[in-house]
Design an enzyme around this catalytic site. Structure first.
Site, short mmCIF file in Angstrom:
data_model
loop_
_atom_site.label_atom_id
_atom_site.label_comp_id
_atom_site.label_asym_id
_atom_site.label_seq_id
_atom_site.Cartn_x
_atom_site.Cartn_y
_atom_site.Cartn_z
N GLY A 1 0.97 -1.08 0.00
CA GLY A 1 0.00 0.00 0.00
C GLY A 1 1.00 1.12 0.00
N THR A 2 0.86 2.05 -0.85
CA THR A 2 1.99 2.92 -1.12
C THR A 2 1.52 4.26 -1.58
OG1 THR A 2 3.39 1.11 -1.85
CG2 THR A 2 3.84 3.21 -2.83
#
Lengths: 237, 265
Positions: free
Chosen positions: A16-17
């Protein structure tokens, strides 16, 4: 009642970035957060999501950590051979198209969104987005990862063509920091990589030195420091 | 197929689209074909890309417009590139026209559909060769036909009815553009994935031009939009209004048909 927390450590590693790539008048700046999560657990709070392919081309990785790592390994391998055959540094366009080939031809198995950025002598600084599915899109700036949802409006307003290096760097750091504030899957430090005709520069902005946004408060070592300061606030019930 | 760059592992493949383009519309007009498409690339419900070119030249005589998965369209353009290259290499004075390109793409799309591995696109091919105008479409499952006006996706529901009423064989360029713009404006109002930046492409015997990207004005200044709930309080008032409304409409309709039958003074 609580679901088994150990289920998280065995969940697939996913980034998740928040990843960003912007062009400026002279090169590109790539930026990213540093959180790698497996389910709700933060497996790595200081990961480096900006990966080198060649001296002049780097990529930002998002989505599945494994998929993005293997794609970058293959593309680095192909680019190395290509550079030997060509006799000069590979162009950003070639690197981006290699990423596209792998992403497109394996679209059913891969879950990774990639931003390719770099500098070459023919086109200067260039940013290419390769989202899920393997579309390739050349853009003046690109955003990706789960945190990017919170940045579409921000960039619509804040992006300007022809920024200086410092303006662009400040924009990237501000943007990643804003995304970290709202996206649970992004966090940690902000890393940036600047690529231009002179070479490559890495920068590191630790999490505690990022600006504070709405409803965030200053960090302290202890409550005792607050209490011991002059005119301390009384403790409320 | 290079085994390092792709896998032979999947025997069951039906994918889903990720980055998609919305409607394309095409019409024949006096001198050739006109095609319109917006420049949006949607990622689910997010309008992620706003400068995607969905109208492209194919060889000397054809124009292709695509909706659906953009990565598959990019791959189709590579296939077409190779097709045109080989055609040129024959160096025999012949060149593939829009009918041939349409047929080639139909075979590609249908064969991929049979392998449960479709190219997730709806394509429109138009062009002029030796004075003959051609306009056709192919879907992701290989359904194909040609017509005087075609559209993909939402365009079929919103644009084609307008075209059925207002299209003529002898449209000038200006009339054709205005007609396409009427359709595109309608799509802009009613298609959630539409963006207000479009291109119109023209192909004639002489050649092809794709316009620069531009935006359409939209109209919101109607009294009914400003006060949509006037008269809604109290259901009997609403019923009364509707009664009056329908009676008025019926009266107006009746008057028109009376005049039509008997002529006006």
């Amino acid at each position: 009642m609580d679901h088994d927390a150990t289920a998280d450590v065995n969940a697939p590693h996913s980034m998740g970035t928040t990843i960003i790539g912007v062009t400026y008048n002279g090169g590109v700046i790539l930026g990213a957060d540093s959180r790698t999560s497996t389910g709700l657990y933060v497996a790595n709070r200081a990961s480096d999501k900006i990966t080198q392919l060649t001296d002049n081309v780097y990529i930002c990785r998002s989505g599945s950590a494994a998929d993005s790592q293997i794609v970058s390994d293959y593309v680095r391998y192909f680019l190395h051979q290509h550079t030997i055959q060509l006799g000069q540094p590979a162009t950003v366009k070639v690197a981006a198209n290699l990423v596209r080939l792998l992403s497109y031809n394996n679209k059913n198995m891969l879950q990774t969104g990639i931003i390719v950025g770099g500098w070459d002598k023919y086109e200067g600084g260039k940013i290419y987005g390769v989202p899920l599915g393997g579309t390739i899109v050349e853009q003046p700036f690109a955003i990706g990862g789960s945190g990017s949802s919170y940045l579409y409006g921000f960039f619509d307003q804040a992006w300007k063509d022809g920024m200086t290096k410092d303006e662009a760097e400040q924009l990237v750091v501000k943007a990643v920091s804003l995304a970290i504030a709202r996206d649970g899957a992004s966090g940690g430090v902000v890393r940036t990589v600047t690529i231009n005709s002179e070479g490559v520069t890495r920068n590191f902005y630790p999490g505690d030195q990022l600006p504070l946004w709405h409803d965030e408060v200053e960090a302290h070592n202890s409550l005792l420091d607050i209490l011991n300061a002059t005119n301390p606030e009384p403790m409320s019930t | 197929m290079d085994t390092l760059l792709s896998s032979e592992g999947d025997s069951q493949r039906t994918q889903y689209p990720y980055v998609t383009g919305t409607s394309v519309i095409g019409i024949k007009y006096k001198d050739g074909i006109l095609m319109a498409a917006d420049m949006g690339g949607s990622y689910g419900s997010t309008i992620r890309y706003k400068s995607v070119e969905r109208l492209k030249q194919v060889g000397k005589h054809s124009l292709i417009g695509a909706s659906g998965e953009i990565s598959d369209f990019q791959e189709i353009l590579k296939y077409l590139d190779e097709l045109i290259l080989h055609d040129n290499m024959w160096d025999d004075g012949n060149s593939l026209g829009p009918k041939e390109v349409h047929n080639y793409l139909t075979r590609v799309m249908y064969n991929r559909r049979n392998k449960f591995d479709p190219l997730w696109n709806s394509l429109i091919i138009g062009g002029v060769k030796n004075g003959h105008k051609y306009l056709g479409s192919v879907s992701m499952i290989g359904v194909h036909f040609e017509d005087d006006h075609v559209a993909t996706g939402f365009g079929n529901h919103l644009a084609r009815p307008i075209l059925r009423e207002e299209w003529r064989e002898d449209l000038t360029f200006e009339e054709g553009v205005k007609l396409l713009e009427k359709c595109m404006r309608n799509l802009l109002y009613r298609d959630r994935s539409a963006v207000n930046k479009l291109q119109i492409a023209k192909i004639t015997e002489e050649g092809l031009t794709v316009s620069q990207p531009y935006s359409l004005k939209t109209f919101w200044n109607f009294a009914a939009f400003q006060n949509p709930t006037v008269g809604a309080e109290g259901s009997w008032i609403l019923c009364l209004m509707m009664f009056c409304c329908t009676k008025t409409c019926a009266f107006v309709d009746a008057s028109f048909s009376f005049i039509a039958r008997h002529g006006s003074a």
